[in-house]
Design a protein around this motif. Sequence first.
Motif, short mmCIF file in Angstrom:
data_model
loop_
_atom_site.label_atom_id
_atom_site.label_comp_id
_atom_site.label_asym_id
_atom_site.label_seq_id
_atom_site.Cartn_x
_atom_site.Cartn_y
_atom_site.Cartn_z
N GLU A 259 0.79 -1.22 0.04
CA GLU A 259 -0.08 -0.04 0.10
C GLU A 259 0.74 1.38 0.10
OE1 GLU A 259 -2.68 -0.10 3.09
OE2 GLU A 259 -4.08 -1.57 2.37
N GLU A 260 2.06 1.11 0.68
CA GLU A 260 2.89 2.35 0.77
C GLU A 260 3.42 2.80 -0.53
OE1 GLU A 260 5.87 1.45 3.80
OE2 GLU A 260 4.16 1.47 5.30
N PHE A 261 3.97 1.61 -1.24
CA PHE A 261 4.42 1.61 -2.74
C PHE A 261 3.37 2.44 -3.31
CE2 PHE A 261 4.79 0.33 -6.97
CZ PHE A 261 6.31 0.66 -7.04
N GLN A 262 2.10 1.83 -3.58
CA GLN A 262 0.93 2.62 -4.37
C GLN A 262 0.95 3.99 -3.99
OE1 GLN A 262 -0.56 0.77 -6.74
NE2 GLN A 262 0.43 -1.11 -6.23
N THR A 263 1.04 4.53 -2.94
CA THR A 263 1.12 5.73 -2.27
C THR A 263 2.13 6.58 -2.87
OG1 THR A 263 -0.34 5.59 -0.67
CG2 THR A 263 0.55 7.58 -0.48
N TRP A 264 3.29 6.11 -2.81
CA TRP A 264 4.52 6.81 -3.00
C TRP A 264 4.69 6.73 -4.78
CZ3 TRP A 264 8.43 4.74 -6.26
CH2 TRP A 264 9.29 5.66 -6.54
N ALA A 265 4.30 5.80 -5.31
CA ALA A 265 4.37 5.58 -6.88
C ALA A 265 3.38 6.72 -7.34
CB ALA A 265 4.01 4.47 -7.24
N ALA A 266 1.95 6.96 -6.84
CA ALA A 266 1.24 7.85 -7.50
C ALA A 266 1.73 9.26 -7.22
CB ALA A 266 -0.05 7.76 -6.66
N GLN A 267 2.51 9.68 -5.98
CA GLN A 267 3.09 10.96 -5.91
C GLN A 267 4.47 10.94 -7.10
OE1 GLN A 267 3.96 10.69 -1.73
NE2 GLN A 267 1.96 11.23 -0.95
N HIS A 268 5.42 10.16 -6.96
CA HIS A 268 6.29 9.84 -7.53
C HIS A 268 6.00 10.12 -9.13
CE1 HIS A 268 10.47 8.66 -8.92
NE2 HIS A 268 9.93 7.98 -9.97
N PHE A 269 4.93 9.62 -9.93
CA PHE A 269 4.66 9.87 -11.38
C PHE A 269 3.68 11.20 -11.21
CE2 PHE A 269 4.99 5.16 -11.19
CZ PHE A 269 6.19 5.16 -11.81
N GLY A 270 3.33 11.85 -10.35
CA GLY A 270 2.49 13.08 -10.26
C GLY A 270 1.04 12.65 -10.68
N LEU A 271 0.49 11.65 -10.43
CA LEU A 271 -0.48 11.25 -11.06
C LEU A 271 -2.00 12.15 -10.50
CD1 LEU A 271 -0.52 7.44 -11.20
CD2 LEU A 271 0.42 8.98 -12.63
N ASP A 272 -1.67 12.87 -9.48
CA ASP A 272 -2.72 13.78 -8.85
C ASP A 272 -2.35 15.20 -9.24
OD1 ASP A 272 -4.48 11.62 -8.19
OD2 ASP A 272 -3.18 11.45 -6.25
N ASP A 273 -1.24 15.57 -10.04
CA ASP A 273 -1.10 16.88 -10.29
C ASP A 273 -2.02 17.60 -11.10
OD1 ASP A 273 1.28 16.19 -8.77
OD2 ASP A 273 2.82 16.43 -10.35
N ASP A 274 -2.23 18.81 -11.18
CA ASP A 274 -2.99 19.38 -11.84
C ASP A 274 -2.61 19.32 -13.44
OD1 ASP A 274 -4.53 20.47 -9.82
OD2 ASP A 274 -3.79 22.25 -9.71
N GLY A 275 -3.57 19.02 -14.26
CA GLY A 275 -3.07 18.76 -15.61
C GLY A 275 -2.60 17.45 -15.99
N ALA A 276 -2.40 16.64 -15.30
CA ALA A 276 -1.83 15.33 -15.41
C ALA A 276 -2.62 14.62 -16.31
CB ALA A 276 -1.91 14.39 -14.48
N ASP A 277 -1.68 14.18 -17.65
CA ASP A 277 -2.32 13.62 -18.81
C ASP A 277 -3.16 12.19 -18.36
OD1 ASP A 277 -2.48 13.34 -21.83
OD2 ASP A 277 -1.48 11.52 -21.29
N PHE A 278 -4.27 11.74 -19.15
CA PHE A 278 -5.01 10.77 -18.59
C PHE A 278 -4.17 9.41 -19.25
CE2 PHE A 278 -7.96 7.35 -19.39
CZ PHE A 278 -8.31 7.06 -18.00
N GLY A 279 -3.41 9.64 -20.31
CA GLY A 279 -2.82 8.44 -21.08
C GLY A 279 -1.71 8.07 -20.12
#
Length: 261
Positions: free
Chosen positions: A159-179
């Motif tokens: 679970e920690e890895f999933q949270t870390w990876a989402a932050q690392h990849f910037g998946l919740d950043d404004d304007g993050a590309d859906f692709g």
Amino acid sequence: MTRHVEPEVFLVARPQLDFDELARYLHEVGGESWLERLDRDQLTPQDLAEFAGRLCYRSFEPGLNPNVNRIRTDQDAYLRNILASSHGSVLEHISFSFVLHNVSRVLTHELVRHRPGVAISQESLRYVRLADIPFWFPDWARQDPELMKRASELLDRMEEFQTWAAQHFGLDDDGADFGLKKHRTSFMRRFAPEGVATGLVWTANVRTLRNTIEARTAEGAEEEIRLVFNRIGEIMRQEAPSLFGDYVVENGAWIPAWRKV
């Protein structure tokens, strides 16, 4: 923190018959008297099985088929004869749709082996990002403190890895590309265990249901799938007692009086 979940079964769809269209057909071929035994406001899936069987032999009433001098008028007896004679093709017209919720991908990987008469739509972890790792623990595992401690630590790390990876990849950043989100989420799901809980819509016809309930509640079947198909068996015995009432349940195994219908 690891979240324990319980597998659940929801029956979300069942057959719906059109009384007027049945009547229109029977007016063409004869046999309207058969409709008099039905309640137009409470048609059941079992009525469809009986209709399909009677169409095969034109046995809606005596005289329609010169080879048929008498007919069974009791539906339960008629359908028992269908099962006893292995006339399973008429059962393929009757399909039920279930949502299997909080079941593991262990279960879904086994379930896809039952292909004939089945339709499947499963939650896609390519699109659905994991924020936690919902997980089913059988009772015997939950009673083992050391096992639960070690298993929970593993799941917490995932679970920690999933949270870390989402932050690392910037998946919740404004304007993050859906692709980009889809591509990275697909990568991240590789770090979830096969036991992660998921959901799917599973549709099967009665012939397939009979065979699958027998196979997947057998004593040697995997314990989670046994649990789920025990529940499906109970639902089907309520929905269609004449088509599922021949089972005897022994130690959780559903054993039919008539096999290979």
